[in-house]
Motif scaffolding. Structure first.
Motif, PDB file in Angstrom:
ATOM      1  N   ARG A 126       0.814  -1.217   0.000  1.00 49.31           N
ATOM      2  CA  ARG A 126       0.000   0.000   0.000  1.00 49.31           C
ATOM      3  C   ARG A 126       0.843   1.260   0.000  1.00 49.31           C
ATOM      4  NH1 ARG A 126      -2.798   0.683   5.926  1.00 49.31           N
ATOM      5  NH2 ARG A 126      -0.885   0.989   7.056  1.00 49.31           N
ATOM      6  N   ASN A 127       2.164   1.117   0.195  1.00 49.66           N
ATOM      7  CA  ASN A 127       2.999   2.315   0.210  1.00 49.66           C
ATOM      8  C   ASN A 127       3.718   2.576  -1.101  1.00 49.66           C
ATOM      9  OD1 ASN A 127       2.636   3.589   2.727  1.00 49.66           O
ATOM     10  ND2 ASN A 127       3.684   1.884   3.706  1.00 49.66           N
ATOM     11  N   ILE A 128       3.501   1.728  -2.092  1.00 48.53           N
ATOM     12  CA  ILE A 128       4.148   1.941  -3.390  1.00 48.53           C
ATOM     13  C   ILE A 128       3.057   2.340  -4.379  1.00 48.53           C
ATOM     14  CG2 ILE A 128       5.438   0.828  -5.230  1.00 48.53           C
ATOM     15  CD1 ILE A 128       6.656  -0.973  -3.110  1.00 48.53           C
ATOM     16  N   PRO A 129       3.296   3.406  -5.185  1.00 47.50           N
ATOM     17  CA  PRO A 129       2.254   3.868  -6.099  1.00 47.50           C
ATOM     18  C   PRO A 129       1.739   2.751  -7.002  1.00 47.50           C
ATOM     19  CG  PRO A 129       4.084   5.389  -6.090  1.00 47.50           C
ATOM     20  CD  PRO A 129       4.503   4.238  -5.248  1.00 47.50           C
ATOM     21  N   LEU A 131       0.590   2.874 -10.013  1.00 51.01           N
ATOM     22  CA  LEU A 131       1.068   2.922 -11.392  1.00 51.01           C
ATOM     23  C   LEU A 131       2.435   2.248 -11.513  1.00 51.01           C
ATOM     24  CD1 LEU A 131       0.299   3.948 -14.166  1.00 51.01           C
ATOM     25  CD2 LEU A 131       1.483   6.053 -13.670  1.00 51.01           C
ATOM     26  N   LEU A 132       3.296   2.472 -10.503  1.00 47.56           N
ATOM     27  CA  LEU A 132       4.609   1.830 -10.489  1.00 47.56           C
ATOM     28  C   LEU A 132       4.456   0.316 -10.424  1.00 47.56           C
ATOM     29  CD1 LEU A 132       7.660   1.860 -10.236  1.00 47.56           C
ATOM     30  CD2 LEU A 132       7.439   2.441  -7.850  1.00 47.56           C
ATOM     31  N   PHE A 135       3.390  -0.925 -13.830  1.00 49.29           N
ATOM     32  CA  PHE A 135       4.543  -0.944 -14.737  1.00 49.29           C
ATOM     33  C   PHE A 135       5.421  -2.150 -14.439  1.00 49.29           C
ATOM     34  CE2 PHE A 135       5.010   3.782 -16.088  1.00 49.29           C
ATOM     35  CZ  PHE A 135       3.856   3.641 -16.815  1.00 49.29           C
ATOM     36  N   PHE A 136       5.614  -2.411 -13.146  1.00 47.49           N
ATOM     37  CA  PHE A 136       6.466  -3.537 -12.774  1.00 47.49           C
ATOM     38  C   PHE A 136       5.889  -4.822 -13.351  1.00 47.49           C
ATOM     39  CE2 PHE A 136       7.462  -7.100 -10.017  1.00 47.49           C
ATOM     40  CZ  PHE A 136       8.847  -7.061 -10.043  1.00 47.49           C
ATOM     41  N   PHE A 139       5.918  -4.386 -17.577  1.00 50.87           N
ATOM     42  CA  PHE A 139       7.167  -4.251 -18.315  1.00 50.87           C
ATOM     43  C   PHE A 139       8.267  -5.163 -17.793  1.00 50.87           C
ATOM     44  CE2 PHE A 139       5.299  -0.022 -19.116  1.00 50.87           C
ATOM     45  CZ  PHE A 139       5.286  -0.073 -20.499  1.00 50.87           C
ATOM     46  N   ALA A 140       8.184  -5.578 -16.521  1.00 54.71           N
ATOM     47  CA  ALA A 140       9.271  -6.389 -15.972  1.00 54.71           C
ATOM     48  C   ALA A 140       8.849  -7.827 -15.722  1.00 54.71           C
ATOM     49  CB  ALA A 140       9.794  -5.749 -14.687  1.00 54.71           C
ATOM     50  N   TYR A 265      -2.564  -4.663  -4.902  1.00 53.59           N
ATOM     51  CA  TYR A 265      -2.557  -3.346  -4.261  1.00 53.59           C
ATOM     52  C   TYR A 265      -3.784  -3.178  -3.364  1.00 53.59           C
ATOM     53  CZ  TYR A 265      -2.535   1.812  -4.064  1.00 53.59           C
ATOM     54  OH  TYR A 265      -2.541   3.115  -3.660  1.00 53.59           O
ATOM     55  N   LYS A 325     -12.172   3.330  -9.977  1.00 53.07           N
ATOM     56  CA  LYS A 325     -11.642   4.532 -10.602  1.00 53.07           C
ATOM     57  C   LYS A 325     -10.220   4.305 -11.095  1.00 53.07           C
ATOM     58  CE  LYS A 325     -12.600   7.051  -7.086  1.00 53.07           C
ATOM     59  NZ  LYS A 325     -12.348   8.203  -6.228  1.00 53.07           N
ATOM     60  N   ALA A 332      -2.512   3.454 -19.487  1.00 57.38           N
ATOM     61  CA  ALA A 332      -1.053   3.561 -19.523  1.00 57.38           C
ATOM     62  C   ALA A 332      -0.415   2.313 -20.107  1.00 57.38           C
ATOM     63  CB  ALA A 332      -0.511   3.820 -18.121  1.00 57.38           C
TER      64      ALA A 332
END
Lengths: 387, 369
Positions: A126-129, A131-132, A135-136, A139-140, A265, A325, A332
């Motif tokens: 819960r402390n990491i955005p 969107l990041l 992406f992880f 893309f990874a 998340y 939402k 993205a």
């Protein structure tokens, strides 16, 4: 003058003046905004109106639940992508609640190690955005998956590879409707029995195993109907053909990444909500129930959960709204959701930004109000009358 | 004569141990056989993950290098990407000879935070208030410049962590007063005002933030008179203030609802007017009660800043994403994972710090009652 001052000193008059003042100010501001907007639109030569929605869309959508082609209209494109948003939200809400429940249990466990792992999970996710995290995954992590030919085989029914997740697809034959009806009727029957049993228990104190009887009905009746009709529903299991998978539903990597990100998340938040709800039930309630001879199962189902629910439902609704939402972030990754269609594809083709923004906002607002309304009904149904 | 009261059982020996390390171990990890199994299984999982993290992040990692060629090992992290580019990540495109201004800004920010976290010696309420009001002004003069002899820097050159911090700070500092006003409006007894504020709040809370930002960036030029140009960064900042003020309003409303009705009645009984009642009696308590929730909202605002990359801003995550697509660093997925792990650590250090602070405040207010 003296009269006016004394009028001003009167609270009711003053409040009327304030309120009308606000209304007039808002109307003036709106008028000014629309006036400037219309002059600007005239100057830029932008046509307004929703007529363009009937034009041919001309772009493809990579995931559709309805028949859709590049010849379909913008309206179709909007509806198809709106369904994609709904499907993504519903599945993610379901999975996140399921996972969140287990996180809550592990954080309330007797085992210190499990508690610590639970809180580590919650703090990390819960402390990491969001969107990041998306992406992880996209893309990874998903890029590490093997190619189609070397797909990871999950029990021979589902396959995970770099191009997505292939899962079995349900196949409905013509008679499948009757099963749906059987499910609806048996559900209604189960609710009826539950109500009757509750009333009888309140009147006479005699218990009735309504949960198990209801569960039995809901499982058995549709099964019998299906058996009578030689099982009109079957699962089509994907098989690797010469070059590609045949049969089944292929979930795109974008969808898979969104599902991973949203579930992990939001599960952290939902886990905390459920834990807080259960902890809010006073220890004395549990001890009192124990002392009058309730079983562990009864303590949870009749004492703890109903009281915890009252505290869980409002923040849980909020979390579901947040999840829904945040599906807009799918744009993205290029997943064809509602926001992707309206702010990307359609808006760059037509340039009707104003109308498209209005559709976007009211579309999401509609979903939000719908979820809020459902949860309000549910919370009214489960409310314990206050003394 | 026999005693009337007889013991039910023979007296038993006391338990061997009721405290100490062994008992702690048994009650927390091995209380039942299921618990014991679980402990052993979890220890194995932790060992596996831990050894993977150490191997990946330290032993097999590459720390320095010029391009993706420096990191051929796909089973180890590629920190070379971070060490090669960190200036870009921290300062964005801010002119390199003026970077001291950004450093001073970071320093001032750290001091302001420290004034709120610690309480000893010269740290008083007055100092905190001065910092709270003075910091935004000083930050604006430092970063944008164009006055007191500082060269002007356009906000479009802001980037990396600097842009992230600026957006979050503006979002927080602008939405607190706006949120207070909205909360007062929503809880007002004047029907029209409270309805208008309620609709405003519910509208912003019901739509995705990214849609709001896109709307402001794309539509604001249409709604203002011709000839006025609003910088694109400023448009995004207005959007941030608009929807975050709605969330702040709800935070403060929660704080207001926690105040017993007696406080309102007592203030009215001694003849205080609405503004005096709110200003002297209700708001000081309401704001204090809502601080933990307020810090949680600040955490979400900080995390939400990442969405500006979708409208083409290079905030911290945006500039990392751009650098990853640079042909020099375009490579196998392990470079991506290293970059995202680094970004996650930076975001985490901010948000985790805030969440610990909020927890501390919550415990402190709990003790009060």
């Amino acid at each position: 003058m003296e009269n006016l001052l004394s009028l001003w000193r009167k609270g009711s008059v003053r409040s009327l003046i304030y309120q009308w003042g606000l209304v007039v100010a808002i109307l003036l501001a709106l008028f000014w905004v629309f006036d400037t907007a219309s002059t600007n639109l005239d100057r830029l030569g932008i046509n307004t109106g929703f007529g363009f929605l009937d034009d041919e869309a001309g772009f493809q959508i990579s995931q559709t639940l309805f028949p859709y082609s590049a010849q379909s209209t913008y309206i179709d494109a909007i509806l198809v992508t709106f369904t994609n948003t709904i499907v993504l939200s519903v599945i993610a809400i379901f999975l996140a609640t399921f996972l969140g429940f287990f996180i809550a249990i592990s954080r309330l466990s007797d085992n210190l190690l499990l508690r610590k792992i639970g809180s580590f999970y919650v703090e990390m996710f819960r402390n990491i955005p969001l969107l990041l995290q998306l992406f992880f995954w996209y893309f990874a992590a998903l890029k590490l998956l093997p190619a189609k030919r070397e797909s990871i085989n999950l029990f021979d029914v589902a396959f995970l590879n770099i191009e997505g997740f292939v899962v079995p697809a349900p196949v409905f034959e013509d008679d499948a409707n009757s099963i749906l009806w059987a499910v609806v009727i048996s559900l209604a029957l189960a609710v009826g029995i539950w109500r009757w049993a509750k009333n009888r228990q309140i009147r006479t104190g005699e218990p009735f195993p309504s949960f198990f009887v209801g569960l039995g009905l809901v499982v058995l009746i549709p099964l019998i109907v299906a058996w009578l009709q030689d099982f009109p529903i079957s699962w089509e299991i994907p098989k690797f053909g010469r070059f590609n998978f045949e049969g089944g539903i292929a979930l795109q990597p974008e969808f898979t990444a969104m599902l991973f990100g949203l579930t992990l998340y939001n599960a952290a938040f939902i886990g905390e909500i459920i834990r807080a709800g259960i902890l809010s039930v006073h220890k004395g309630q549990r001890e009192a129930a124990n002392s009058i001879g309730f079983t562990q199962m009864q303590i949870y189902s009749q004492i703890v959960v109903p009281q915890a629910m009252r505290l869980i439902i409002p923040p849980l609704t909020n979390q579901y709204l947040n999840l829904t939402k945040s599906t807009a972030l799918a744009a993205a990754l290029g997943y064809p959701d509602f926001f992707w269609a309206l702010s990307g594809a359609i808006s760059s083709q037509t340039g009707q930004v104003l109308e498209l923004q209005a559709i976007t906002l009211f579309g999401y607002l509609g979903i939000s109000l719908f979820i809020a309304a459902i949860m309000a009904i549910y919370s009214r149904a489960t409310r314990i009358p206050e003394k | 004569m026999e005693p009337i009261l007889k013991p039910f059982k023979e007296q038993q020996a006391p338990p061997l141990q009721s405290s100490g390390f062994v008992v702690w171990l048994r009650s927390n990890f091995f209380s039942t056989w299921i618990n014991s199994l679980m402990t052993i299984g979890l220890l194995w999982v932790i060992y596996q993950i831990g050894s993977f993290v150490i191997n990946w992040g330290f032993i097999d990692a590459v720390w320095f290098g010029e391009s993706a060629k420096a990191c051929p090992n796909v089973h180890g992290a590629c920190w070379a990407f971070v060490t090669d580019r960190w200036r870009l990540f921290v300062y964005g495109l801010y002119p390199s000879e003026l970077r001291w201004r950004v450093d001073v800004f970071y320093g001032l920010g750290a001091l302001t935070i420290a004034a709120f976290v610690f309480s000893f010696g010269p740290i008083t309420k007055r100092l905190r208030l001065t910092m709270f009001i003075g910091f935004p002004i000083a930050a604006y003069i430092l970063l944008v410049g164009g006055m007191v002899g500082l060269k002007y820097v356009t906000p479009e050159d802001f980037g990396g962590l600097l842009l992230t911090v600026v957006i979050a700070a503006v979002g927080i500092f602008a939405s607190i007063p706006l949120g207070l006003i909205l909360m007062l409006g929503r809880t007002s007894e004047l029907k029209v005002i409270s309805k208008v504020c309620a609709y405003y709040i519910e509208f912003w809370r019901g739509v995705p933030h990214i849609a709001v930002i896109v709307m402001f960036v794309a539509l604001l030029p249409i709604f203002i008179p011709d000839g006025n140009k609003i910088d694109i960064v400023v448009r995004a900042l207005i959007a941030f203030a608009a929807f975050n003020s709605a969330y702040m309003a709800e935070v403060f409303r929660g704080g207001l609802q926690s105040i017993p009705a007696g406080q309102f009645e007592a203030s009215k009984a001694i003849g205080l007017s609405y503004w005096k009642m709110m200003g002297y009696i209700i708001l000081p308590q309401a704001i204090r009660n809502s601080v933990p929730a307020l810090v949680n909202t600040c955490i979400s605002i900080f995390k939400e800043t990442t969405i500006v990359l979708l409208i083409g801003f290079s905030d911290f995550l945006g500039i990392i994403q751009l650098s990853l697509e640079d042909p020099k660093w375009l490579g196998p997925p392990h470079i991506f994972s290293s970059a995202y792990v680094f970004a996650a650590l930076i975001y985490f250090s901010f948000t985790f710090g805030m969440s610990k602070y909020s927890l501390r405040l919550e415990n402190r207010t709990n003790v009060d009652h």
